[in-house]
Design a protein around this motif. Structure first.
Motif, PDB file in Angstrom:
ATOM      1  N   GLN A   1      13.696  15.045   9.210  1.00  0.00           N
ATOM      2  CA  GLN A   1      15.117  15.826   9.548  1.00  0.00           C
ATOM      3  C   GLN A   1      15.365  16.302   7.940  1.00  0.00           C
ATOM      4  OE1 GLN A   1      16.915  12.623  11.519  1.00  0.00           O
ATOM      5  NE2 GLN A   1      16.815  14.542  12.401  1.00  0.00           N
ATOM      6  N   PRO A   2      15.647  17.181   7.010  1.00  0.00           N
ATOM      7  CA  PRO A   2      15.887  17.516   6.041  1.00  0.00           C
ATOM      8  C   PRO A   2      18.034  17.675   6.103  1.00  0.00           C
ATOM      9  CG  PRO A   2      14.011  19.139   6.630  1.00  0.00           C
ATOM     10  CD  PRO A   2      14.539  17.996   7.246  1.00  0.00           C
ATOM     11  N   LEU A   3      18.206  17.916   4.571  1.00  0.00           N
ATOM     12  CA  LEU A   3      19.160  17.923   4.816  1.00  0.00           C
ATOM     13  C   LEU A   3      19.259  19.161   3.724  1.00  0.00           C
ATOM     14  CD1 LEU A   3      19.883  14.313   3.236  1.00  0.00           C
ATOM     15  CD2 LEU A   3      20.924  15.502   4.621  1.00  0.00           C
ATOM     16  N   ALA A   4      20.639  19.718   4.010  1.00  0.00           N
ATOM     17  CA  ALA A   4      20.668  21.257   2.968  1.00  0.00           C
ATOM     18  C   ALA A   4      19.859  21.667   2.296  1.00  0.00           C
ATOM     19  CB  ALA A   4      22.844  21.598   2.478  1.00  0.00           C
ATOM     20  N   ASP A   5      19.798  20.647   1.038  1.00  0.00           N
ATOM     21  CA  ASP A   5      19.513  20.973  -0.035  1.00  0.00           C
ATOM     22  C   ASP A   5      17.810  20.648  -0.402  1.00  0.00           C
ATOM     23  OD1 ASP A   5      21.701  22.513  -1.459  1.00  0.00           O
ATOM     24  OD2 ASP A   5      22.161  20.480  -1.376  1.00  0.00           O
ATOM     25  N   ASN A   6      17.073  20.184   0.872  1.00  0.00           N
ATOM     26  CA  ASN A   6      16.159  19.404   0.331  1.00  0.00           C
ATOM     27  C   ASN A   6      14.639  19.640   1.037  1.00  0.00           C
ATOM     28  OD1 ASN A   6      16.727  17.414   2.264  1.00  0.00           O
ATOM     29  ND2 ASN A   6      17.219  15.574   1.601  1.00  0.00           N
ATOM     30  N   ALA A   7      14.727  20.802   2.072  1.00  0.00           N
ATOM     31  CA  ALA A   7      14.064  21.161   3.793  1.00  0.00           C
ATOM     32  C   ALA A   7      12.541  20.986   2.259  1.00  0.00           C
ATOM     33  CB  ALA A   7      14.139  22.754   3.783  1.00  0.00           C
TER      34      ALA A   7
ATOM     35  N   LEU B   1      26.664  13.536   2.038  1.00  0.00           N
ATOM     36  CA  LEU B   1      27.117  14.355   3.164  1.00  0.00           C
ATOM     37  C   LEU B   1      27.176  15.730   3.351  1.00  0.00           C
ATOM     38  CD1 LEU B   1      27.132  12.337   6.343  1.00  0.00           C
ATOM     39  CD2 LEU B   1      25.641  12.780   5.129  1.00  0.00           C
ATOM     40  N   ASP B   2      28.090  15.794   2.035  1.00  0.00           N
ATOM     41  CA  ASP B   2      28.831  17.406   1.785  1.00  0.00           C
ATOM     42  C   ASP B   2      28.344  17.859   0.558  1.00  0.00           C
ATOM     43  OD1 ASP B   2      29.570  17.868   4.617  1.00  0.00           O
ATOM     44  OD2 ASP B   2      31.580  16.698   4.037  1.00  0.00           O
TER      45      ASP B   2
ATOM     46  N   TYR C   1      26.288  10.368  -6.113  1.00  0.00           N
ATOM     47  CA  TYR C   1      27.679   9.418  -5.416  1.00  0.00           C
ATOM     48  C   TYR C   1      27.569   8.504  -5.361  1.00  0.00           C
ATOM     49  CZ  TYR C   1      27.208  14.684  -4.315  1.00  0.00           C
ATOM     50  OH  TYR C   1      27.537  15.645  -4.830  1.00  0.00           O
ATOM     51  N   PHE C   2      26.771   7.767  -4.933  1.00  0.00           N
ATOM     52  CA  PHE C   2      26.662   5.806  -5.388  1.00  0.00           C
ATOM     53  C   PHE C   2      27.234   5.887  -6.591  1.00  0.00           C
ATOM     54  CE2 PHE C   2      24.352   2.564  -7.035  1.00  0.00           C
ATOM     55  CZ  PHE C   2      25.279   0.897  -6.187  1.00  0.00           C
ATOM     56  N   GLN C   3      26.910   6.467  -7.667  1.00  0.00           N
ATOM     57  CA  GLN C   3      27.357   6.270  -9.217  1.00  0.00           C
ATOM     58  C   GLN C   3      28.288   6.506  -9.916  1.00  0.00           C
ATOM     59  OE1 GLN C   3      23.271   5.230 -11.847  1.00  0.00           O
ATOM     60  NE2 GLN C   3      23.210   7.442 -10.379  1.00  0.00           N
ATOM     61  N   ASP C   4      28.964   7.073  -9.095  1.00  0.00           N
ATOM     62  CA  ASP C   4      30.298   7.885  -9.651  1.00  0.00           C
ATOM     63  C   ASP C   4      31.366   7.463  -8.675  1.00  0.00           C
ATOM     64  OD1 ASP C   4      32.687   9.059  -9.667  1.00  0.00           O
ATOM     65  OD2 ASP C   4      31.512  11.327  -9.176  1.00  0.00           O
ATOM     66  N   ILE C   5      32.153   6.630  -9.703  1.00  0.00           N
ATOM     67  CA  ILE C   5      32.954   5.577  -8.562  1.00  0.00           C
ATOM     68  C   ILE C   5      34.232   6.190  -8.205  1.00  0.00           C
ATOM     69  CG2 ILE C   5      32.366   3.319  -9.508  1.00  0.00           C
ATOM     70  CD1 ILE C   5      34.986   3.348 -11.276  1.00  0.00           C
ATOM     71  N   THR C   6      34.410   7.317  -8.876  1.00  0.00           N
ATOM     72  CA  THR C   6      35.326   8.531  -8.158  1.00  0.00           C
ATOM     73  C   THR C   6      35.222   9.214  -6.281  1.00  0.00           C
ATOM     74  OG1 THR C   6      34.844  11.004  -8.964  1.00  0.00           O
ATOM     75  CG2 THR C   6      36.175   9.142 -10.171  1.00  0.00           C
TER      76      THR C   6
END
Lengths: 168, 339
Positions: free
Chosen positions: B301-307, B141-142, B121-126
């Motif tokens: 504190q894992p996120l949705a896809d990285n536990a 985050l989403d 998302y950092f690399q995608d300027i849209t």
């Protein structure tokens, strides 16, 4: 903004004017008509633009031409000797059918030539167990050392065999 | 790509002044990350100051047994340097596990430290990104968070630092030497990169115009063993999901010294001081290694896809420490190298 630079490409000294934004790859292909290095991903991920830059393999898509003023570049086209006989790595690629469409091949060959020099100099890779010992070019070593060159045709098995032969 | 002015610096002071005087000026090293960002529009500098011809390309011994690595030393050259291979294997292995042969021939020591996150998302300027455009939000985050942070993240940014080399340098207690508009300073590597907090646009503590000139490696005792292990989605040429840099010294079956850093878990190379505390003075057993890993990762504190990163980090640390301590027990060093 323009800049005048000098590059020695496959033995020829050439002067060229480039916009400062021009990559080495675009300077070679679009400004100088040297089309051996190929534009694949243009983001440093596929290796098809690999040349020997001052004798070492390097991707040209993430290098600005202006920053390499004065550089000596050898492309796959410049590897053949004076009589036009193929370089041993080129010969091995032919003998082992190490390509299908051929688009990634100039980059594969330049990368292989650079990689063989690195191995001969004793440089370890990520799969080398003994970091200070001599390098034995196993298939695993060749695969690791060539991982920066992708082949969408999947000619990898024959690429490894070709490099094995060239290494002998 | 926006037009930019190109300047080739001939000495350090000139390079620093050329960047310091313009807010939109940046240093150019090997270019393997910066040129990509120019193409993607992630950054739009008005001036590039090329530092690659500055005489910062040497690996030199320091008094007391350490090593000074010039900022322009290429990643490939550093990994091939005899003193690095024999005395700092963790660093050689980390360097060799990063990028590809043809990129390591371009990438520099200073540039490697300053490479930016590969968060898509950092690399995608849209997409919104607080790191690329402060205040715009965080699409990760989403979004798809397999590659994101489990330690030290903030509500503004969950990106991870992509460098392998920096993780090894964190474990080695390396020091970054800089030359800036306000003079020279020495910054411990572990304090060089930042956690995102409310300012994720700042990856490091460097001021604008401050140039890395060298990285100093402290002397290492000959009895120390070190290693770097990288776990990723394919066998080669990919960024780490989790990586571990570890250095240990053993005395009579006990761990007398341990330095551990994780990659792939946080916005900076994660020095695992809680794990080190558990290890020091403890017997070199699997149970100790488990306790050390858990002490460090208890706050994850894992996120949705990285536990998965939490057990993966634990298992990788246990595996590396097991291998290192078995090695240390089995063989004594046979040679005393000096840089």
């Amino acid at each position: 903004m323009d800049a005048d630079i000098t590059l020695t490409v496959d033995g020829q000294v050439r002067q060229v004017r480039v916009d400062t934004r021009t990559t080495l790859l675009d300077a070679l292909r679009d400004r100088m008509g040297v089309t051996a290095p190929k534009k694949g991903c243009d983001h440093g991920q596929c290796g098809s633009c690999t040349v020997l830059l001052n004798g070492r393999r390097a991707t040209t898509c993430l290098a600005l031409a202006v920053a390499h003023d004065g550089a000596e570049i050898t492309t796959a086209e410049g590897l053949a000797d004076g009589d036009g006989a193929p370089h041993p790595v080129q010969r091995a690629f032919l003998d082992h059918d190490a390509f299908q469409c051929g688009y990634c091949t100039p980059g594969q060959i330049c990368s292989a030539v650079g990689m063989l020099d690195e191995a001969r100099a004793g440089h370890p890779s990520a799969v080398t167990t003994d970091l200070v010992g001599p390098v034995e070019l196993t298939d695993a070593e060749i695969r690791e050392r060539m991982s920066g060159n992708l082949c969408r045709c999947g000619a990898y098995v024959n690429i490894v065999a070709a490099i094995q032969e060239a290494a002998r | 790509m926006n037009p930019f002015e190109y300047r080739r610096a001939t000495d350090v002071a000139e390079a620093v002044a050329a960047v310091a005087e313009r807010p939109d000026a940046v240093f150019l090293g090997g270019g393997t990350n910066l040129v990509d960002h120019l193409k993607l529009g992630v950054t739009r500098p008005g001036r590039l100051v090329d530092i690659t011809r500055l005489p910062l390309d040497r690996v030199e011994p320091l008094p007391g047994g350490g090593v000074r690595v010039g900022a322009n030393v290429r990643n490939s050259d550093l990994a091939a340097e005899p003193v690095i291979r024999s005395r700092y294997p963790v660093l050689a292995q980390a360097l060799l596990s990063g990028a590809s042969g043809q990129l390591r021939n371009l990438a520099t020591t200073g540039g490697n430290l300053l490479q930016r996150t590969r968060c898509v998302y950092f690399q995608d300027i849209t997409t919104p990104c607080n790191k690329r455009m402060p205040g715009s939000g965080c699409a990760a985050l989403d979004g798809y968070t397999r590659h994101h942070a489990v330690l030290g993240a903030s509500p503004q940014c969950v990106a991870v630092h992509p460098s392998d080399m920096a993780v090894a340098l964190a474990a080695l207690d390396a020091v970054v030497r800089t030359h800036g508009p306000a003079g020279q300073r020495a910054i411990p590597l572990v304090e060089f990169h930042r956690l995102p907090g409310a300012q994720p646009e700042r990856d490091t503590v460097l001021d604008h115009g401050e140039l890395i000139t060298a990285v100093d490696l402290p002397a290492v005792p000959a009895t120390r063993r070190s290693a770097y292990r990288k776990v990723r989605d394919r066998a080669s040429y990919a960024f780490a999901l989790v990586s571990v840099a570890a250095e240990v010294e053993l005395r009579d079956g006990e761990i007398s010294q341990a330095r551990i850093a994780f990659g792939g878990l946080a916005h900076k190379p994660w020095r695992a001081q809680r794990a080190e505390q558990v290890l020091r003075g403890a017997p070199a057993t699997a149970a100790t290694f488990q306790r050390a890993a858990e002490a460090e990762l208890v706050g994850a504190q894992p996120l949705a896809d990285n536990a998965f990163k939490v057990p993966l980090a634990r298992n990788t640390l246990v595996s590396v420490l097991t291998e290192l301590t078995e090695l240390t027990g089995a063989t004594e060093p046979t040679q005393e190298d000096t840089p």
